[in-house]
Design a protein around this motif. Structure first.
Motif, mmCIF file in Angstrom:
data_model
loop_
_atom_site.group_PDB
_atom_site.id
_atom_site.type_symbol
_atom_site.label_atom_id
_atom_site.label_comp_id
_atom_site.label_asym_id
_atom_site.label_seq_id
_atom_site.Cartn_x
_atom_site.Cartn_y
_atom_site.Cartn_z
ATOM 1 N N VAL A 34 0.725 -1.000 0.140
ATOM 2 C CA VAL A 34 -0.171 0.076 -0.302
ATOM 3 C C VAL A 34 0.940 1.284 0.287
ATOM 4 N N GLN A 35 0.323 2.025 -1.315
ATOM 5 C CA GLN A 35 1.235 3.372 -0.806
ATOM 6 C C GLN A 35 0.826 4.527 -0.921
ATOM 7 N N LYS A 36 1.003 5.272 0.417
ATOM 8 C CA LYS A 36 0.583 6.644 0.515
ATOM 9 C C LYS A 36 0.746 7.399 -0.660
ATOM 10 N N TYR A 44 -4.449 5.693 -1.140
ATOM 11 C CA TYR A 44 -3.252 4.976 -1.006
ATOM 12 C C TYR A 44 -3.717 3.422 -2.141
ATOM 13 N N GLY A 62 -8.493 5.138 2.199
ATOM 14 C CA GLY A 62 -7.366 4.149 2.238
ATOM 15 C C GLY A 62 -8.156 2.962 3.875
ATOM 16 N N TRP A 103 3.355 2.587 2.724
ATOM 17 C CA TRP A 103 2.696 2.947 3.908
ATOM 18 C C TRP A 103 2.569 1.353 4.131
#
Ligand code: MN
Length: 159
Positions: A34-36, A44, A62, A103
């Protein structure tokens, strides 16, 4: 050409994102990340490795660990598996301009017997082994707008 759209959207002379050259991965351990992404709108990016790509959804709010809360997950183009370790700044003017940070990350396991089939039918059940996200989850595609899926935690991973 599974990454055609990914490559069309980006100029790899300008963005530090991976160009999508295929790397060999171990089939037994599929990764998730999961990339913010602080782009024009914070979201997200939820990605599951399947086949040779990362299936990808942009989740504006998110993931929620509360199984009563279903989060909108907008399906986006497949990303290269190497994108899972990407963090950095996409320059202004480029697609997705802004900062990307990891994240959460880990591995995932399919609950569906045939995960590709489940994905194509718009109903995927899986177990996450991350630092923040663990346990059983579902992604369900909405019938009225196929780009829109719902991501939510479930208590009992019965298919
Ligand atoms: Mn994004």
């Amino acid at each position: 050409m599974p990454l055609k759209i990914y490559k069309q959207k980006r100029n790899f002379k300008k963005t530090p994102e991976p160009s999508g050259k295929q790397l060999k991965t171990k089939k037994s351990k599929r990764i998730f990340v999961v990339q913010k992404h602080r782009a024009s709108h914070l979201h997200y990016d939820f990605r599951l490795e399947l086949g040779k790509v990362l299936l990808s959804w942009a989740v504006p709010k998110g993931p929620s660990k509360n199984s009563k809360i279903k989060r909108l997950a907008v399906h986006v183009e497949d990303h290269p598996v190497s994108y899972a370790s990407f963090e950095g700044t996409i320059p202004e003017g480029e697609y997705g301009a802004g900062t990307v940070e990891i994240w959460d990350q880990g591995t995932w396991e399919n609950v569906d017997k045939y995960p590709k089939k489940a994905y194509k039918s718009g109903n995927l059940t899986f177990i996450l082994y991350g630092k923040k996200l663990t346990g059983a989850w579902k992604l369900i595609q909405l019938k009225n707008n196929p780009k829109n899926w719902l991501l939510f935690k479930i208590k009992n991973p019965q298919v």
